[in-house]
Design a protein around this motif. Sequence first.
Motif, PDB file in Angstrom:
ATOM      1  N   ILE A 158       0.084  -6.126  -5.297  1.00  0.00           N
ATOM      2  CA  ILE A 158      -0.558  -5.229  -4.320  1.00  0.00           C
ATOM      3  C   ILE A 158      -1.841  -5.869  -3.769  1.00  0.00           C
ATOM      4  CG2 ILE A 158      -1.712  -2.992  -4.045  1.00  0.00           C
ATOM      5  CD1 ILE A 158       0.441  -1.828  -5.959  1.00  0.00           C
ATOM      6  N   GLN A 159      -2.622  -6.482  -4.645  1.00  0.00           N
ATOM      7  CA  GLN A 159      -3.810  -7.185  -4.137  1.00  0.00           C
ATOM      8  C   GLN A 159      -3.414  -8.336  -3.217  1.00  0.00           C
ATOM      9  OE1 GLN A 159      -6.551  -8.370  -7.225  1.00  0.00           O
ATOM     10  NE2 GLN A 159      -7.300  -6.294  -7.515  1.00  0.00           N
ATOM     11  N   SER A 189       2.255  -3.727 -15.228  1.00  0.00           N
ATOM     12  CA  SER A 189       1.248  -3.109 -14.353  1.00  0.00           C
ATOM     13  C   SER A 189       0.322  -4.164 -13.753  1.00  0.00           C
ATOM     14  CB  SER A 189       0.417  -2.077 -15.121  1.00  0.00           C
ATOM     15  OG  SER A 189       1.207  -0.950 -15.429  1.00  0.00           O
ATOM     16  N   GLN A 190      -0.039  -5.150 -14.574  1.00  0.00           N
ATOM     17  CA  GLN A 190      -0.862  -6.251 -14.058  1.00  0.00           C
ATOM     18  C   GLN A 190      -0.127  -6.994 -12.946  1.00  0.00           C
ATOM     19  OE1 GLN A 190      -4.177  -7.626 -15.082  1.00  0.00           O
ATOM     20  NE2 GLN A 190      -4.011  -5.422 -15.207  1.00  0.00           N
ATOM     21  N   ILE A 207       8.348  -2.769  -5.486  1.00  0.00           N
ATOM     22  CA  ILE A 207       7.811  -3.930  -6.204  1.00  0.00           C
ATOM     23  C   ILE A 207       8.542  -4.061  -7.542  1.00  0.00           C
ATOM     24  CG2 ILE A 207       5.764  -4.958  -7.275  1.00  0.00           C
ATOM     25  CD1 ILE A 207       4.082  -3.369  -5.205  1.00  0.00           C
ATOM     26  N   CYS A 248      -7.100  -1.863  -8.228  1.00  0.00           N
ATOM     27  CA  CYS A 248      -6.348  -2.623  -9.235  1.00  0.00           C
ATOM     28  C   CYS A 248      -4.897  -2.817  -8.786  1.00  0.00           C
ATOM     29  CB  CYS A 248      -6.353  -1.900 -10.567  1.00  0.00           C
ATOM     30  SG  CYS A 248      -7.974  -1.734 -11.312  1.00  0.00           S
ATOM     31  N   GLY A 249      -4.391  -1.884  -8.001  1.00  0.00           N
ATOM     32  CA  GLY A 249      -3.005  -1.990  -7.543  1.00  0.00           C
ATOM     33  C   GLY A 249      -2.059  -1.196  -8.422  1.00  0.00           C
ATOM     34  N   MET A 286       3.149   0.342   0.817  1.00  0.00           N
ATOM     35  CA  MET A 286       3.830  -0.242  -0.337  1.00  0.00           C
ATOM     36  C   MET A 286       5.335  -0.424  -0.146  1.00  0.00           C
ATOM     37  SD  MET A 286       1.645  -1.037  -2.544  1.00  0.00           S
ATOM     38  CE  MET A 286       0.490  -1.400  -1.215  1.00  0.00           C
ATOM     39  N   PRO A 287       5.822  -1.617  -0.491  1.00  0.00           N
ATOM     40  CA  PRO A 287       7.262  -1.825  -0.590  1.00  0.00           C
ATOM     41  C   PRO A 287       7.728  -1.482  -2.005  1.00  0.00           C
ATOM     42  CG  PRO A 287       6.148  -3.874  -1.024  1.00  0.00           C
ATOM     43  CD  PRO A 287       5.056  -2.829  -0.805  1.00  0.00           C
ATOM     44  N   ILE A 303       2.260  -5.791 -10.968  1.00  0.00           N
ATOM     45  CA  ILE A 303       2.290  -4.916  -9.785  1.00  0.00           C
ATOM     46  C   ILE A 303       0.929  -4.972  -9.086  1.00  0.00           C
ATOM     47  CG2 ILE A 303       2.417  -2.510  -9.029  1.00  0.00           C
ATOM     48  CD1 ILE A 303       4.432  -2.079 -11.383  1.00  0.00           C
ATOM     49  N   GLY A 304      -0.127  -4.917  -9.893  1.00  0.00           N
ATOM     50  CA  GLY A 304      -1.472  -4.972  -9.326  1.00  0.00           C
ATOM     51  C   GLY A 304      -1.719  -6.268  -8.586  1.00  0.00           C
ATOM     52  N   LEU A 318      -8.238  -2.066   2.778  1.00  0.00           N
ATOM     53  CA  LEU A 318      -7.424  -2.326   1.589  1.00  0.00           C
ATOM     54  C   LEU A 318      -6.024  -1.776   1.851  1.00  0.00           C
ATOM     55  CD1 LEU A 318      -9.753  -1.170  -1.339  1.00  0.00           C
ATOM     56  CD2 LEU A 318      -9.466  -3.479  -0.430  1.00  0.00           C
ATOM     57  N   ALA A 319      -5.025  -2.397   1.270  1.00  0.00           N
ATOM     58  CA  ALA A 319      -3.681  -1.825   1.350  1.00  0.00           C
ATOM     59  C   ALA A 319      -3.718  -0.436   0.724  1.00  0.00           C
ATOM     60  CB  ALA A 319      -2.695  -2.712   0.602  1.00  0.00           C
ATOM     61  N   GLY A 320      -3.040   0.489   1.361  1.00  0.00           N
ATOM     62  CA  GLY A 320      -2.999   1.857   0.851  1.00  0.00           C
ATOM     63  C   GLY A 320      -1.597   2.230   0.415  1.00  0.00           C
ATOM     64  N   PRO A 321      -1.451   3.446  -0.108  1.00  0.00           N
ATOM     65  CA  PRO A 321      -0.141   3.863  -0.619  1.00  0.00           C
ATOM     66  C   PRO A 321       0.998   3.697   0.392  1.00  0.00           C
ATOM     67  CG  PRO A 321      -1.815   5.446  -1.272  1.00  0.00           C
ATOM     68  CD  PRO A 321      -2.497   4.481  -0.355  1.00  0.00           C
ATOM     69  N   ALA A 322       0.713   4.012   1.650  1.00  0.00           N
ATOM     70  CA  ALA A 322       1.796   3.989   2.643  1.00  0.00           C
ATOM     71  C   ALA A 322       2.266   2.575   2.981  1.00  0.00           C
ATOM     72  CB  ALA A 322       1.345   4.711   3.908  1.00  0.00           C
TER      73      ALA A 322
END
Lengths: 709, 217
Positions: free
Chosen positions: A610-611, A603-604, A649, B196-197, A646-647, A606-607, A640-644
């Motif tokens: 995304i950041q 999860s870290q 990951i 946080c992502g 996302m590739p 992925i986070g 900020l990047a949003g859900p849409a």
Amino acid sequence: MAVIPWKPPAQMDYITKDNPRLDGPAKVTGRAKYAYDAIASKCLVGRMITCPYPNAKAVRIDTSEAEKLPGVKAILVEEGKVCRLAGEFVGAVAAVSADIADDAVRLIRIEWERYPFVTREEDAVQPNAPQVHAGNERPNVRVNDPDGEGDVEAAFQQADAIYEGTLSTQVQTHTCLEPHGTTAVWDENLEHLTVWASTQAVFGVRNDLAEFFGLEPHQVEVITEYMGGGFGSKLGGGYIERMAARLAREARQPVKLLLTREQEQTNSGNRPSARARVRAGATKDGKLIAFEAETSGTGGFAGGSGFPLPYIYSVPNWRRQHTDVYINAGNARAMRAPGHPQGSFIMEAVMDELAYRLGMDPIEFRIQNDPNETRRRQFRELAKRLDWDRLWKPGPDEGFPLKRGMGVGAAVWGGGGHGSNAEVEIHPDGSVVVRCGTQDIGTGTRTVVGVVAAEQTGLSPEAITVQIGHSTYPQSGSSGGSTTCAGVAPAVKVATDNALWELFLKVAPVLEASPEELEAADGTVRVKGDPSRALSWKEACAVLGQESVVGRGRNDRSLSSSGTAGVCGVDLEVDVETGRIHLRRIVSIQECGLVVNKLTTESQMIGGVIQGISYALFEDRIMDRMLGHQINPNLEFYKLAGPADMPEIVPIVWMEPESLARGVIGMGEPPVIPVAAAIGNAVRNAIGVRVNSLPITPRKVLAALGTEV
Amino acid sequence: MKEEKSDVRPESLSGEESPGDRFEISRRGFLKGLGGTAVAAAVFPKAAVSQEGTLRGVSVGSVTLRVNGQTHVIPRVEARTTLLDVLRNRLDLTGAKPICERASCGGCTVLLDGKAVYSCSILAMDAEGREITTVEGLASNGRLHPVQEAFVEHDALQCGFCTPGFVVAAVAFLQENPNPTLEEVKQGVSGNLCRCGTYTRIFEAVLAAAEKMRKGA
């Protein structure tokens, strides 16, 4: 008792496995209480008073109108304060509701002495530029000592390929969704202060408040059960906590003080900008031999814009000079892997450009110049996961309007453990309580504590009562530099082992064995190698009678290491008609030694990815150069990047036996480092021309295409 | 500021309401947040005074809200007060979070008659007579809602601050689209932001929850 090594990973039940967060249910039901939630309806609401000008002194502050407003309970102002950014704090109010607190702030009349200001780096470096620190005779520019080794000029003579260019990155704000904030409560005699703080440093806040109010540390209790993101901006114990406590003392009532979104965006830290004029050379056998860079950056009014170069790659001859530029804007603070994403974006661009000039595969070129053996293996694994050998082409892609491209980047980080203590109590009823004063900033530390205690006791993580985030628990370090996991996990292990030893001393006679012969496993206490001589965990604990046993422990270096490697690869498409970037897939590979909890480690990662996407494509603090304000201190225009966006990951935790054997290493930060670099390189690969600055917006993509054609 | 006896809002003194209390919507309340700070000229004066003004909302009254199946009569609520403010600061329902303050991030999402709304941008009085469900009201009899369960199982959260908003948004989305594709899930939760992502984990959780719910979990 001597410290016992970790057991072999193959024998582990919880460590290295997927363990759901212990506080997941509290977080998904809204039961988790954050700093501002603690006593929500039973306290006054505080609001900061801010400076509307980018460089000004609050000469006189008249609070009389605000004081008359019913419902206002306390006002604190700092007359005479000099503010170096629009949004600097000059005081705070507390009132019975947020609306009335806002009204009070509006009623406060402030006379300002205004000074000239500058909010763009290119303006700040001019000889006659307004001084950021007006009146202090501090220049806007601080030139650092040059750094380097070897003979750069001679090396460039040997180079078969040379790249020259200018690369830059923007200012990124932490944008914690939970703004900085605190709830503060005094006892009747003003001898004991309790604060619920949104902090990465429970003990830092405690010590700061104790010192500020002239109290002994035990008179200040700091609670951080949950906190809504920090990313480095909540490391300091500071102004907000002190202000909340002062308001509460003044009003003789509990006060909660949370920054507004605008205040959070303008005045709670940022990742500084970076700019580099670089020149680099390599030989045709693929060796990076020469590198030079003139770099600069701004950390706002406070400096601190340094970043590493030539970053992770070996280059025998290099020279670098960095200049800090001051502007009238919010100051830099540590932000997830401070400096590294900037250095990575610049250096990985250099690596790709040299590889293209040499006609080499960019991954091969990196492997030839990367001194880290783990990372070289990770690069090969990354190529496999990306199907690189089949899909990567030198580019530009022939497709229209979608052009496909791939790029990579890499990271290094420390992640060694900080000082940490822990305490484990085993009770006669079989319950186990672990206490550690650490804080879980969202990384999953609470679960790490439970997982380690579970692994050592042979119980499940859910059976362990984990108590963290409280300054009355054993001291633990702040959560910065990815030092928490490698500090806390060993401390909890040692404490658990010590508590078990106390238990074994009591149980041994019952099992007619010596305590050294006992082990706790599978919910039993038993004789090693003779499972028939066993007591269930509950039976064993019942032997304690009325007396609980306690074990204490602290981080032991034999259980952790420092220094991790990671790589990242991106597969994307660029629409050359719109300039839009469609991310297809991002693979992140990260080493972190002995992985305590694989699920939350992924999860870290992925986070971090995304950041990194958000940094690469969207985020940008934009200043109004005429008025000196941040134009986008909100979540509509600070993107900020949003859900849409996302590739797919793919997080891959590096679990080679040699890595697992290194003990625990923190990894919260490094996955963010190479993402923007890899995206930048993939865009270059797709369209054949580089976008030299972050964020890579559609407009810049189209402009870059325009320059090439 | 010490003495409240001169309060222009008598209701806030006694805590009692007359049944005929009516709201007078304050322009100030609506305009706040739109800005109003004195704008400096490009060539600015050396001295300046900042003070935003003296207007403010004054109307207060009681509000009756039905939240998570319970009726609450909340006295002394200003007309400009948001639903989010009342939920958090009067009812101690702190699951919905104040994050962006203006309908950008979804952290304050609640259900209003089953539909996901941003409670930061709805006045408390406008929620009267509606059925409000907050994140605290999703679990029943101590059992997590399938969406909540899936969020935990798939680690679709980190710091947890955006989580209540995402959970509520996902519940509303799955009510409208019980069998979504990945792309539909991405669009379905696009009214919310996470720092946080956790997005891809959230997609997995929502898809898993949809399956659980179709199977009648």
